[in-house]
Design an enzyme around this catalytic site. Structure first.
Site, mmCIF file in Angstrom:
data_model
loop_
_atom_site.group_PDB
_atom_site.id
_atom_site.type_symbol
_atom_site.label_atom_id
_atom_site.label_comp_id
_atom_site.label_asym_id
_atom_site.label_seq_id
_atom_site.Cartn_x
_atom_site.Cartn_y
_atom_site.Cartn_z
ATOM 1 N N ASN A 120 -30.501 -11.351 -4.601
ATOM 2 C CA ASN A 120 -31.221 -12.498 -5.144
ATOM 3 C C ASN A 120 -30.242 -13.478 -5.772
ATOM 4 O OD1 ASN A 120 -30.850 -11.265 -7.934
ATOM 5 N ND2 ASN A 120 -32.217 -9.762 -6.982
ATOM 6 N N GLY A 175 -38.971 -9.005 -3.459
ATOM 7 C CA GLY A 175 -39.338 -8.323 -2.220
ATOM 8 C C GLY A 175 -39.716 -9.218 -1.053
ATOM 9 N N ASP A 177 -34.964 -8.108 -10.844
ATOM 10 C CA ASP A 177 -33.717 -8.219 -11.606
ATOM 11 C C ASP A 177 -33.702 -9.433 -12.547
ATOM 12 O OD1 ASP A 177 -32.453 -5.948 -10.441
ATOM 13 O OD2 ASP A 177 -32.069 -7.101 -8.640
ATOM 14 N N HIS A 180 -26.841 -11.684 -6.911
ATOM 15 C CA HIS A 180 -26.746 -10.220 -6.872
ATOM 16 C C HIS A 180 -26.953 -9.743 -5.440
ATOM 17 C CE1 HIS A 180 -27.283 -6.014 -7.550
ATOM 18 N NE2 HIS A 180 -28.583 -6.023 -7.339
ATOM 19 N N HIS A 224 -25.992 -6.162 -2.532
ATOM 20 C CA HIS A 224 -25.457 -4.813 -2.326
ATOM 21 C C HIS A 224 -24.459 -4.880 -1.168
ATOM 22 C CE1 HIS A 224 -28.513 -2.454 -4.779
ATOM 23 N NE2 HIS A 224 -28.991 -3.691 -4.807
ATOM 24 N N ASP A 268 -6.597 -16.341 -6.407
ATOM 25 C CA ASP A 268 -7.108 -17.700 -6.194
ATOM 26 C C ASP A 268 -8.491 -17.899 -6.817
ATOM 27 O OD1 ASP A 268 -4.931 -18.787 -4.824
ATOM 28 O OD2 ASP A 268 -5.715 -18.292 -2.842
ATOM 29 N N HIS A 291 -24.030 0.933 -9.033
ATOM 30 C CA HIS A 291 -25.057 0.016 -8.559
ATOM 31 C C HIS A 291 -24.470 -1.013 -7.570
ATOM 32 C CE1 HIS A 291 -28.760 -2.565 -9.882
ATOM 33 N NE2 HIS A 291 -28.342 -2.925 -8.696
ATOM 34 N N TYR A 307 -4.623 -27.930 -6.037
ATOM 35 C CA TYR A 307 -5.217 -27.588 -4.740
ATOM 36 C C TYR A 307 -6.420 -28.499 -4.504
ATOM 37 C CZ TYR A 307 -7.553 -24.782 -1.131
ATOM 38 O OH TYR A 307 -8.166 -24.357 0.032
#
Lengths: 229, 229, 229, 229
Positions: free
Chosen positions: D28, D45, D75, D94, D96, D119, D168, D226
């Site tokens: 998310n 979901g 979350d 967030h 996984h 960097d 996690h 940069y």
């Protein structure tokens, strides 16, 4: 003449790229018309994007050009040696696919760790001996073929349709050019699985003979019962 | 009749290819109409590119063909044994996806190393016992199912919707064919993460029971609060 | 003027993205017109999606802007130092491609484990010395170039067309911008194979000199017989 | 109102899928309008294929719904805790993603092995403490945020824009939702490189402070040179 063979060999070469087994002009596929004794093979160094059936080179089993204006793959003498000695095969494939090449570079055969392997290869995928100075310096590509043939003494090449050439990479084969490519795709898959397997369990042993027989023979030979035939 | 079931099972099989879980004709998905006692499954050895709902084979729970002209998947007896014993499941999936198969080949269960795993599997993903000579030689596919069922004694298959068959590869399941495929996608993801985890930390332990409960139960069961339901 | 050079350099930069060697604005490719002494290079921090030939910056070998309104790549002084010292090269490429960068981060040269490597690199891919405090704090990018040039004392840069800058990542080069990118693609491929090789066989040795000669020289130099030339 | 914020947050969530950082509804992204004190976040979901700006949920910093008919991400309390404590951040992400999650599962911080890391991250990417039973059982998502905030005592979150939550997975952040996603993409890239690095060189040390300063500060802060600014 041989239009169908050239088309099949061209498409099988292009399939290598679609299957992500090669980059640039690496790798090559050939096919043979056994009755005519004519081999069709990719021209050397040509990009897969540009490849057409007209560019496929035809040779006899002694390496004489039958048709074609381009130079055949530099690995042609390896292919011809295999066709001369493995009389049941109809197509050959060579790549530098990453995981199969890693096993070849490590000079270690791919153990049969599971049924995925056993479905296609009736035992470990062998690795050739390291070639000697003289074999490399003179007729290298022919000697590569001879090293493969030597390694298959006592092995039916249709039951183990691939080999790892030590320090180099894999060759595969089958009844046709298409099935040689399929054997290569599967070889890369099982090479990847085998590498992951030893990372999980460093001393992992091979599967037992009963499970090897069961899986190989349910797909191959007289009593096969996989598929629609 | 059963048009919806055949369509769903066909699409779920094709989904395996889209999710890069299978190559060629490897793998299979089935679904069941529990009221009718009818199972729909992929025909054996058919390419996913060619698969249509009309080709899906229908059988009863004893393995009698109800409808279809093609041979069902050679793994059909495994599926039927699972449907007979796991009464809450509505779909089953089998693949040789690379990382899950590597764990199966290593004969090591996938430990629950984190919340990604705990979101879907309420504990480690178990591995079956290595099958005995007699189990392999006679009724192999049925005995594969029995080995899975034996391994799940005391485990709710809806809480651990997948298994590793030793030396072979994963089976997964769920309320429907679609959810069986979803369990397989997640299984391959957590198998990959678990392999990377042990490469970073060789003796890594599993997560604690409190965190396992928290993540599994916030997504599953009466007190779930994930999603829109 | 220099339209062709700018177009080639632009396309070669975009090729990095197509080959999955870079993300975001990472990496850069340059090319040189040796007769004019003009270098064309990617502007700093520009996304590959937005890059057009008009945005390519032109400089002389001392770093003076010849044409262009954007700032050149921050790595420009490294490129210029290489052009000044490696007189046979016509293009340079820099990326943070995953496996080559991992070898660079490990400060370990990529051993020549097989013929795939030997087809393009006539020996191991060297790693520079770790840069000293003063070299990093003052004229860092120029000193990066100097560290590479120092490492290539006694090595023909056309025979080893890439280097690993310690703790940093790879630079590659070739006769043109296109061939610099090709060297980078191959470098990432052999870096991946080499990593897999040591995972299979931890103490794997390099291939022998005879096989290295055979493969490098069948593709490069006077007696090459690979390809159609 | 807040149409632009909802659109940006929606697109940033979809970007997670394009970047192959998530499967299904995992992960998310949120963004904040600091002047209004309004946070926009993905609903719980919901599949990324179905996500539209209208579905994005708006909340105040205490978690009261400002707009939206769907439940916000489970979350959400973690995001809100980070916004309340890290006052310079404007977006949070967030996932996984595989390699970052593997490091989180191993409970090991990602060492700064090279300039690619330097960097973007001004030091190792930290891992939180393992959460205690009570922290997990009550207000788990809020406590996840608190564990992150605790771990960042003495660290400027804009200089280290990501964290690994032990057992996690990763959270990342930045000035906006888009830059939070960029930090996540880079985190997964350096997590992959770091894993490969330790496979090549098991006891590899981190880069020196001078090189870390050089690379981080040439891209960030007052003396950055940069890019085009």
């Amino acid at each position: 003449m041989y239009e169908e063979l050239k088309k099949t060999v061209c498409q099988s070469n292009i399939e290598l790229q679609k299957q992500n087994l090669i980059i640039y002009s690496w790798g090559n596929v050939s096919g043979i018309d056994r009755r005519a004794g004519v081999v069709a093979i990719k021209p050397s160094g040509v990009s897969y994007d540009d490849l057409t059936p007209e560019m496929i080179v035809l040779l006899d089993l002694d390496g004489n050009i039958v048709e074609g204006t381009l130079k055949p793959s530099s690995d042609t003498p390896t292919h011809l040696e295999l066709y001369r000695n493995f009389e049941t095969i109809g197509g050959i494939c060579h790549t530098h696919s990453i995981c199969a090449t890693a096993w070849a570079q490590a000079c270690i055969e791919i153990p049969c760790f599971g049924t995925t392997h056993a479905d296609y290869f009736y035992g470990p995928v062998p690795v050739t001996d390291i070639m000697k100075k003289d074999e490399i310096e003179n007729d290298y590509e022919l000697n590569t073929g001879k090293a493969i043939v030597r390694r298959f003494a006592g092995i039916d090449p249709m039951q183990i349709p691939a080999v790892l050439v030590a320090n180099h990479g894999p060759f595969s084969w089958g009844r046709s050019a298409e099935s040689a490519v399929e054997a290569m795709v599967v070889l890369e898959e099982i090479a990847t699985m085998a590498l992951s397997t030893i990372m999980i369990s460093q001393q992992q042993g091979q599967i037992g003979k009963t499970l090897l027989d069961k899986h190989y023979l349910r797909k191959h030979g007289r009593n096969a019962y996989y598929g629609q035939k």
